[in-house]
Design a protein around this motif. Structure first.
Motif, PDB file in Angstrom:
ATOM      1  N   GLU A  43      17.504  -3.663 -28.335  1.00 10.96           N
ATOM      2  CA  GLU A  43      16.135  -3.863 -27.819  1.00 10.96           C
ATOM      3  C   GLU A  43      15.597  -5.263 -28.069  1.00 10.96           C
ATOM      4  O   GLU A  43      14.581  -5.645 -27.515  1.00 10.96           O
ATOM      5  CB  GLU A  43      15.181  -2.826 -28.416  1.00 10.96           C
ATOM      6  N   GLY A  44      16.245  -6.039 -28.882  1.00 12.35           N
ATOM      7  CA  GLY A  44      15.795  -7.379 -29.216  1.00 12.35           C
ATOM      8  C   GLY A  44      15.176  -7.417 -30.602  1.00 12.35           C
ATOM      9  O   GLY A  44      14.893  -6.383 -31.205  1.00 12.35           O
ATOM     10  N   GLY A  59       0.316  -6.329 -35.136  1.00  8.17           N
ATOM     11  CA  GLY A  59       0.693  -7.556 -35.822  1.00  8.17           C
ATOM     12  C   GLY A  59       1.040  -8.641 -34.826  1.00  8.17           C
ATOM     13  O   GLY A  59       1.410  -8.364 -33.685  1.00  8.17           O
ATOM     14  N   PHE A  60       0.944  -9.877 -35.245  1.00  9.19           N
ATOM     15  CA  PHE A  60       1.319 -11.021 -34.424  1.00  9.19           C
ATOM     16  C   PHE A  60       2.785 -11.334 -34.695  1.00  9.19           C
ATOM     17  O   PHE A  60       3.187 -11.496 -35.836  1.00  9.19           O
ATOM     18  CB  PHE A  60       0.420 -12.224 -34.730  1.00  9.19           C
ATOM     19  N   ALA A  72       2.576  -3.580 -31.474  1.00  3.56           N
ATOM     20  CA  ALA A  72       2.037  -2.349 -32.061  1.00  3.56           C
ATOM     21  C   ALA A  72       2.979  -1.239 -31.608  1.00  3.56           C
ATOM     22  O   ALA A  72       4.142  -1.241 -31.973  1.00  3.56           O
ATOM     23  CB  ALA A  72       0.599  -2.117 -31.618  1.00  3.56           C
ATOM     24  N   GLU A  73       2.480  -0.359 -30.770  1.00  5.57           N
ATOM     25  CA  GLU A  73       3.370   0.665 -30.210  1.00  5.57           C
ATOM     26  C   GLU A  73       4.240   0.084 -29.112  1.00  5.57           C
ATOM     27  O   GLU A  73       5.266   0.636 -28.759  1.00  5.57           O
ATOM     28  CB  GLU A  73       2.543   1.831 -29.674  1.00  5.57           C
ATOM     29  N   ARG A  74       3.802  -1.037 -28.536  1.00  3.86           N
ATOM     30  CA  ARG A  74       4.608  -1.733 -27.530  1.00  3.86           C
ATOM     31  C   ARG A  74       4.407  -3.239 -27.691  1.00  3.86           C
ATOM     32  O   ARG A  74       3.460  -3.692 -28.306  1.00  3.86           O
ATOM     33  CB  ARG A  74       4.246  -1.274 -26.120  1.00  3.86           C
ATOM     34  N   TRP A  75       5.287  -4.007 -27.120  1.00  5.08           N
ATOM     35  CA  TRP A  75       5.274  -5.461 -27.202  1.00  5.08           C
ATOM     36  C   TRP A  75       4.413  -6.031 -26.075  1.00  5.08           C
ATOM     37  O   TRP A  75       4.578  -5.679 -24.910  1.00  5.08           O
ATOM     38  CB  TRP A  75       6.700  -5.976 -27.100  1.00  5.08           C
TER      39      TRP A  75
END
Length: 143
Positions: A43-44, A59-60, A72-75
């Motif tokens: 997934e990276g 988060g950043f 968070a839950e997604r990029w």
């Protein structure tokens, strides 16, 4: 090994740099600093860009292709690179300084002094510049 190299490169270039607060995203990270990469080869890999100014549910991070964003839950990428994020902060900090000089030039000294007595937002300034463009037929960045 490539991910560790990315983290090391980020830390050497940006680590410890204190940033001004961003106008959005609860101010963004306070100080650029990184941690262990998260993710997987499939997934990276992401790694932290620094601690948030306030407690929040995201988060950043620096993404798999070097983009700066929120995880968070997604990029959600915000800029194509950390350079773009830092440049946007610099612009946000300096735009009001340049805006005053431009408005002083366009309005004239007396009118600007009257204007400057009020608390003004960037939206107010944008409206004035738009009106100037309509009145003169020359919008900023044109001609």
């Amino acid at each position: 090994m490539v991910e560790i190299d990315r983290v090391t490169e980020f830390q050497q270039r940006w680590g410890g740099i204190a940033l001004p607060p961003a106008p959005a995203y609860e101010g963004g990270p306070r100080i650029l600093d990184t941690d262990t990469p998260e993710g997987s080869a499939a997934e990276g890999w992401w790694f932290s860009a620094g601690d948030e100014r306030v407690s929040m549910a995201y988060g950043f991070m620096i993404g798999p292709r070097g983009e700066f964003g929120i995880h968070a839950e997604r990029w959600t990428p915000l800029h194509a690179s950390i350079d773009g994020w830092v440049e946007s902060l610099a612009l946000a900090q300096h735009a009001p300084l340049w805006a005053n000089g431009l408005l002083r030039l366009l309005l004239g000294e007396r009118q600007f002094d009257r204007f400057d007595r009020h608390e003004v937002t960037m939206q107010d300034i944008a409206a004035i510049l738009e009106a100037y463009g309509k009145e003169t037929g020359l919008g900023l960045g044109e001609g």
